[in-house]
Design a protein around this motif. Sequence first.
Motif, mmCIF file in Angstrom:
data_model
loop_
_atom_site.group_PDB
_atom_site.id
_atom_site.type_symbol
_atom_site.label_atom_id
_atom_site.label_comp_id
_atom_site.label_asym_id
_atom_site.label_seq_id
_atom_site.Cartn_x
_atom_site.Cartn_y
_atom_site.Cartn_z
ATOM 1 N N TYR A 245 0.827 -1.219 0.000
ATOM 2 C CA TYR A 245 0.000 0.000 0.000
ATOM 3 C C TYR A 245 0.855 1.261 0.000
ATOM 4 O O TYR A 245 0.462 2.291 -0.558
ATOM 5 N N GLN A 248 1.702 2.089 -3.501
ATOM 6 C CA GLN A 248 0.556 2.722 -4.166
ATOM 7 C C GLN A 248 0.518 4.220 -3.864
ATOM 8 O O GLN A 248 0.240 5.033 -4.752
ATOM 9 N N SER A 252 0.811 7.215 -6.523
ATOM 10 C CA SER A 252 -0.436 7.938 -6.802
ATOM 11 C C SER A 252 -0.499 9.303 -6.139
ATOM 12 O O SER A 252 -0.825 10.303 -6.778
ATOM 13 N N GLU A 269 6.159 4.366 -13.077
ATOM 14 C CA GLU A 269 5.723 3.702 -11.845
ATOM 15 C C GLU A 269 6.934 3.185 -11.089
ATOM 16 O O GLU A 269 7.708 2.396 -11.611
#
Length: 564
Positions: A245, A248, A252, A269
Amino acid sequence: MRWSLKQNPDSQIIQHLKTTLNVSPLVANLLAQRGIKTFDQAKKFFRPELEDLYNPYLMKDMGKAVQRIEKAIATNERILVFGDYDVDGTTAVALMSSYLKSYYPDVDTYIPDRYAEGYGISNQGIDYAEDNGITLIIALDCGIKSIDKIEYANQKGIDFVICDHHLPGDEVPNAVAVLDPKQKDCNYPFKELCGCGVGFKLIQALAANREETIEDLIPYLDLVATAIAADIVPIVDENRILAYYGLQVINSNPRPGILAMKKQFAIKEFTITDVVFKIAPRINAAGRIKHGNYAVRLLTEFNLDEAIECAKEIDEFNMNRRILDQQITEEALNQIIENNEETAFSSVVYHESWHKGVIGIVASRLIETYYRPTLVFTKSGDYLAASARSVKGFDVYQALEKCSEHIIQFGGHMYAAGLTIKESEYENFKSKFEEVVKETICEEQQTEEIEIDAVVNFDDFDEKTLRILKQFEPHGPGNMTPVFFTPNVFDTGNAQCIGKNNEHLRMFVKQNNSKPFPAIAFKKGEVLNATKNLKLMNMVYSLSENQWRDNVTIQLQVKDFNTQ
């Protein structure tokens, strides 16, 4: 290098996973190697859930820690968040201070000076607290062995909450609360949290008092994932959830400090590997070259323009670190040659002017050339200080214990340690260390080993398998990037040397009539001729993604190869 193939797991487990998950034998084999035997275990591996994080109150002293912090807030005490100067410590300080400041303003931070104070809790830090009317210190990524320092603070009426992850000694400091899952009497289910991870468990417990859920704490996970990556803790169990997480968030909606560092790279990414090799060295460079406070400032800055300026400053520190690293490595390699020590069992080198902040990195660099236990010394005040690094399977800490008559103090673990000696003892120590290594190192520990997960053909990499292998991320200890062996590979005739000094080798390789794969072999440029004329090769490699602008392609990251 020597190649070794991992033993295949139980065939019944592989067949069960293949059937229940509807995956290829290759994927089933890799899962079984990672201890996954059932559908539910595979589901948790591929789909980590925040709700599977453990209750923070399972950790010994968590209730005491929360109670003392809440008391400090209720009575308007000043709180100092204290942490180590490396990535784990500075991210932990940024995490704890930014969380507390979100609802309580009287919070200060302190990072010890790497050179003036050294690692861990310092008397200077405690004096700073006393001088500034601070009555509670939350220590992160350090403190579990600071018996005398905590006693010093107690005498001044300053309380400590310790959040550490290092192995305790026989005695635990007399702090208000000691959070460390490695304590023998701590029943916390997961023992491998990093320092920032222990700090996160504390804010998870504090958050419950404000009716906040784990969802409210997700914005802090970019810091936790960065610490997990940099501290090389096992990315399994709770660490896998936090890293999953946290990545992420990094990709993001990261905090401005991390976003500012990301902007320096044309990467769509970020993976854990990108965090390890691009973000972590910059954070570390602050403490190595200047001061860890620069890293904390960057990671707690919420104005993007200011963060970009901080990131530029830290990038300069990192550039200086790289220049020093390259220069000292070259000097150290020359010293080994000048001393006719190329065939020794150990590397021990010294120069009084070498920068103390990079000698650990230099020791690791030397192992890339001479694969053996290595120590790099420099002058530190009236003494010599060294960083030690080791090779797989050789316990450098035990080796140092056998040289203890020549050492003032030392600490560390199997693969990395630090020590201090008198300058007059250097030659005696060097001679004794070489003797100890010669007597105790095994023949197999003198050659770098590549562990191979599976023997595959290129045709095994269909689209579905590649998609599933991508979901094995984030990789790290306990879940390393799979390494494959493929025989009878040949370059299609497009091999070329690349890099500033043509040191790397780029190829397009096939096996029989398979589709071609791009392949990169770092530091193999000198063997370009070995790939010509469609020569067959045996190749050991992992799969990686090559990102160029908006295009992402699979490439082989070659670890080694030989021609037939």
